[in-house]
Design a protein around this motif. Structure first.
Motif, short mmCIF file in Angstrom:
data_model
loop_
_atom_site.label_atom_id
_atom_site.label_comp_id
_atom_site.label_asym_id
_atom_site.label_seq_id
_atom_site.Cartn_x
_atom_site.Cartn_y
_atom_site.Cartn_z
N SER A 1 0.85 -1.19 0.00
CA SER A 1 0.00 0.00 0.00
C SER A 1 0.88 1.23 0.00
CB SER A 1 -0.90 0.03 1.24
OG SER A 1 -1.75 -1.08 1.28
N CYS A 2 0.37 2.29 -0.58
CA CYS A 2 1.08 3.57 -0.56
C CYS A 2 0.06 4.66 -0.35
CB CYS A 2 1.82 3.79 -1.86
SG CYS A 2 2.54 5.45 -2.01
N ALA A 3 0.25 5.44 0.69
CA ALA A 3 -0.66 6.53 1.01
C ALA A 3 0.02 7.87 0.77
CB ALA A 3 -1.12 6.43 2.45
N ALA A 4 -0.68 8.75 0.10
CA ALA A 4 -0.17 10.11 -0.12
C ALA A 4 -0.63 10.96 1.05
CB ALA A 4 -0.68 10.66 -1.44
N SER A 5 0.20 11.01 2.09
CA SER A 5 -0.17 11.79 3.26
C SER A 5 -0.04 13.28 2.95
CB SER A 5 0.74 11.43 4.44
OG SER A 5 2.06 11.86 4.20
N GLY A 6 -0.95 14.05 3.50
CA GLY A 6 -0.97 15.47 3.22
C GLY A 6 -1.95 15.85 2.13
N ARG A 7 -2.55 14.84 1.50
CA ARG A 7 -3.59 15.09 0.50
C ARG A 7 -4.93 14.60 1.02
NH1 ARG A 7 -1.11 16.65 -4.01
NH2 ARG A 7 0.78 15.60 -4.72
N THR A 8 -5.99 15.38 0.75
CA THR A 8 -7.34 14.94 1.08
C THR A 8 -7.99 14.33 -0.14
OG1 THR A 8 -8.17 17.16 0.61
CG2 THR A 8 -7.64 16.63 2.91
N PHE A 9 -7.46 14.62 -1.31
CA PHE A 9 -7.91 14.02 -2.56
C PHE A 9 -6.76 14.10 -3.55
CE2 PHE A 9 -10.82 12.39 -5.59
CZ PHE A 9 -10.46 12.96 -6.81
N SER A 10 -6.66 13.10 -4.41
CA SER A 10 -5.57 13.11 -5.38
C SER A 10 -6.09 12.98 -6.80
CB SER A 10 -4.61 11.95 -5.11
OG SER A 10 -3.61 11.87 -6.12
N ASN A 11 -5.55 13.81 -7.68
CA ASN A 11 -5.79 13.65 -9.11
C ASN A 11 -4.47 13.42 -9.83
OD1 ASN A 11 -4.82 16.19 -8.82
ND2 ASN A 11 -6.38 17.20 -10.04
#
Length: 123
Positions: free
Chosen positions: A21-31
């Motif tokens: 798994s990889c989470a983009a911390s600091g983002r509430t939504f990603s495009n």
């Protein structure tokens, strides 16, 4: 500040499965497109796969096609998963999560890299 945080690595036997798994911390939504590279000590980093922000475009390296599957969470789109099946000893590497504007950029010149997670497949 956005960071990519990988998890799920470990030691498994040949033929087993593992999900990274990889989470983009600091983002509430990603495009952003996201993906994975891997690296064995002494060798160059190898592209594994990339997935567009919508999940509609997915690209795999030939070495993992048919065994690995990329997906993204449906909600915030900030987590990418790499399901790895039928693992082989040659899949042993540090796996890095990456991010970019599109799948092509992710493959050739990602903007952001995670710190990596170790996957070891014993024979």
């Amino acid at each position: 500040q956005v960071q990519l945080v990988e998890s799920g690595g470990g030691l498994v036997q040949t033929g087993a499965s593992l999900r990274l798994s990889c989470a983009a911390s600091g983002r509430t939504f990603s495009n952003y497109a996201m993906g994975w590279f891997r690296q064995v000590p002494g060798k160059e980093r190898e592209f594994v796969g990339s997935i567009s922000w919508s999940g509609e475009i997915i690209v795999y390296a030939d070495s993992v096609k048919g065994r690995f599957t990329l997906s993204r969470d449906k909600a915030a789109n900030t987590v990418v998963y790499l399901q790895m099946n039928s693992l082989k000893p040659e899949d042993t590497a540090v796996y890095y999560c990456v991010e970019g504007l599109n799948t092509d950029q992710v493959k050739h010149n990602p903007d952001l890299w995670g710190r990596g997670t170790q996957v070891t497949v014993s024979s």
